[in-house]
Enzyme design. Structure first.
Site, PDB file in Angstrom:
ATOM      1  N   ARG A  52       0.855  -1.180   0.000  1.00 14.09           N
ATOM      2  CA  ARG A  52       0.000   0.000   0.000  1.00 14.09           C
ATOM      3  C   ARG A  52       0.890   1.229   0.000  1.00 14.09           C
ATOM      4  O   ARG A  52       2.001   1.200   0.560  1.00 14.09           O
ATOM      5  CB  ARG A  52      -0.934   0.027   1.226  1.00 14.09           C
ATOM      6  CG  ARG A  52      -2.078  -0.981   1.185  1.00 14.09           C
ATOM      7  CD  ARG A  52      -3.077  -0.632   0.091  1.00 14.09           C
ATOM      8  NE  ARG A  52      -4.249  -1.513   0.069  1.00 14.09           N
ATOM      9  CZ  ARG A  52      -4.364  -2.604  -0.665  1.00 14.09           C
ATOM     10  NH1 ARG A  52      -3.340  -2.971  -1.421  1.00 14.09           N
ATOM     11  NH2 ARG A  52      -5.466  -3.322  -0.644  1.00 14.09           N
ATOM     12  N   GLU A  56      -4.471   7.869  -4.092  1.00 11.47           N
ATOM     13  CA  GLU A  56      -4.854   7.246  -5.367  1.00 11.47           C
ATOM     14  C   GLU A  56      -6.183   7.815  -5.853  1.00 11.47           C
ATOM     15  O   GLU A  56      -7.113   7.954  -5.058  1.00 11.47           O
ATOM     16  CB  GLU A  56      -4.951   5.728  -5.198  1.00 11.47           C
ATOM     17  CG  GLU A  56      -3.611   5.087  -4.880  1.00 11.47           C
ATOM     18  CD  GLU A  56      -3.676   3.562  -4.805  1.00 11.47           C
ATOM     19  OE1 GLU A  56      -4.753   2.986  -5.081  1.00 11.47           O
ATOM     20  OE2 GLU A  56      -2.657   2.943  -4.475  1.00 11.47           O
ATOM     21  N   HIS A 106      -2.360   0.706  -9.676  1.00  7.74           N
ATOM     22  CA  HIS A 106      -2.912  -0.273  -8.724  1.00  7.74           C
ATOM     23  C   HIS A 106      -3.604  -1.405  -9.483  1.00  7.74           C
ATOM     24  O   HIS A 106      -4.722  -1.819  -9.145  1.00  7.74           O
ATOM     25  CB  HIS A 106      -3.891   0.386  -7.744  1.00  7.74           C
ATOM     26  CG  HIS A 106      -4.007  -0.363  -6.439  1.00  7.74           C
ATOM     27  ND1 HIS A 106      -4.200   0.275  -5.241  1.00  7.74           N
ATOM     28  CD2 HIS A 106      -3.961  -1.688  -6.157  1.00  7.74           C
ATOM     29  CE1 HIS A 106      -4.265  -0.621  -4.268  1.00  7.74           C
ATOM     30  NE2 HIS A 106      -4.126  -1.829  -4.809  1.00  7.74           N
TER      31      HIS A 106
END
Length: 352
Positions: free
Chosen positions: A263, A292, A311
């Site tokens: 993460r 994000e 991602h």
């Protein structure tokens, strides 16, 4: 007169119909699976669990959505909506949620569900192959100097050079769960040395991961010091928040490569940018970011020694099928009252 089903499972994120039919075919008696594609956004790609932006339900659709949530006892994914509708606010009868991600600990805590008896099962292990392959994409691209090859090809320039090799290099895996174990197995195939950082280092864990050295979290910097490649696949918890900070970068071997498939919050992004700018870190492959989507103004976008993945390194065509396998196995245990046999159960206190 038909009796009401004992368990109602509502699918709240996009899923291919063939997987829904597999669920229904495998469901024990007394289970009703609700799947209403028109209540869900259209997908952008295979395995998309969010769907296209801007989706809005009509008034009638919203009433059906809320009615299904109100009846559900099991959910496939946490529902999304307005801030006050997230979590289980509209689903008071739900006792089990199957998520489509492995890293949902922070989400569960943000919904205030950590102290409850809600069962949350995750997609842990489903993404191991795809994430490990992304890690080696970065490592191979770096050691073979892929950017040089691309520049020379675009310039129609045939100029021989000496590339590197992964054999003999050391990879440090921080957070060696199922993803880390898969990376370790591939590293062995490339004749690399493996160092791992885990919660409970032991000879047994070292043997499982084929490690040369294994460390606990307090010895993170020792593990970083000898690594040519550092792969982050640790859960995001209060203990791992910004664990890769300026001190950690200073502990790394000059010219090391960082790969983050964990993460974004595990890394101090400002410290990363500084380390990349100075050359302390030679290259970074980032599948995640602290914010994000990565903001357009982030320096990371334009740095020549950074590879940005949105991602998406974990997403592969096989993903939903594997998560449905987990759901089907757990559904049988859940209906039978054998919750102790359910797999991939989130430890809500530890957040993974």
């Amino acid at each position: 007169m038909t009796s009401s089903p004992a368990h109602i499972a509502f699918i709240t994120s996009p899923l291919e119909s063939e997987h829904v039919e597999r669920m229904r075919a495998a469901a024990p008696a007394g289970v009703d699976i609700i799947f209403a594609p028109d209540l869900l956004p259209m997908t952008r790609y295979v395995g998309d669990h969010k769907g296209r932006d801007g989706f809005r339900r009509t008034g009638a659709q919203e009433r059906r959505w809320r009615e299904a949530l109100g009846r559900a006892t099991i959910l496939w994914d946490f529902p999304t909506g307005a801030e006050d509708e997230r979590g289980l606010a509209l689903a008071p009868n739900v006792r089990w949620v199957q998520t489509t991600s492995s890293g949902v600990g922070q989400q569960v805590h943000s919904f205030g569900l950590a102290p409850t008896d809600l069962i949350v099962t995750t997609a842990r292990g489903v993404h191991a192959d795809a994430l490990a392959e992304f890690a080696f994409l970065v490592m191979l691209g770096h050691v073979k100097d892929l950017p040089r090859l691309q520049r020379d090809q675009q310039a129609h320039r045939w100029e021989r050079y000496c590339g590197g090799e992964l054999s003999g290099k050391t990879v440090a895996i921080v957070g060696a769960g199922k993803v880390g174990a898969r990376i370790a197995a591939l590293a062995r195939a490339f004749d690399m040395s493996v160092t791992a950082v885990v919660n409970n280092p032991s000879p047994a864990r070292s043997a499982e991961l084929f490690t040369t050295d294994i460390y606990g979290q307090p010895d993170l910097h020792k593990a970083l010091a000898s690594a040519d490649y550092v792969v982050l696949c640790t859960p995001h918890t209060p203990q791992t928040e910004r664990m890769i900070d300026r001190t950690a970068f200073a502990a790394m071997k000059p010219g090391a490569v960082l790969i983050n498939i964990a993460r974004g919050q595990v890394v101090d992004e400002a410290a990363l940018i500084a380390a990349l700018s100075s050359g302390r870190i030679a290259f970074a492959g980032l599948d995640v970011a602290a914010v994000e989507p990565l903001p357009p103004g982030s320096p990371l976008w334009s740095m020549p020694n950074v590879l940005i993945s949105p991602h998406s390194a974990s997403t592969a065509p096989s993903e939903n099928g594997k998560i449905v396998d987990i759901f089907i196995e757990n559904l049988g245990h859940y209906v039978a009252g054998q919750t102790e046999k359910m797999i991939n159960v989130l430890d809500k206190a530890r957040m993974y």
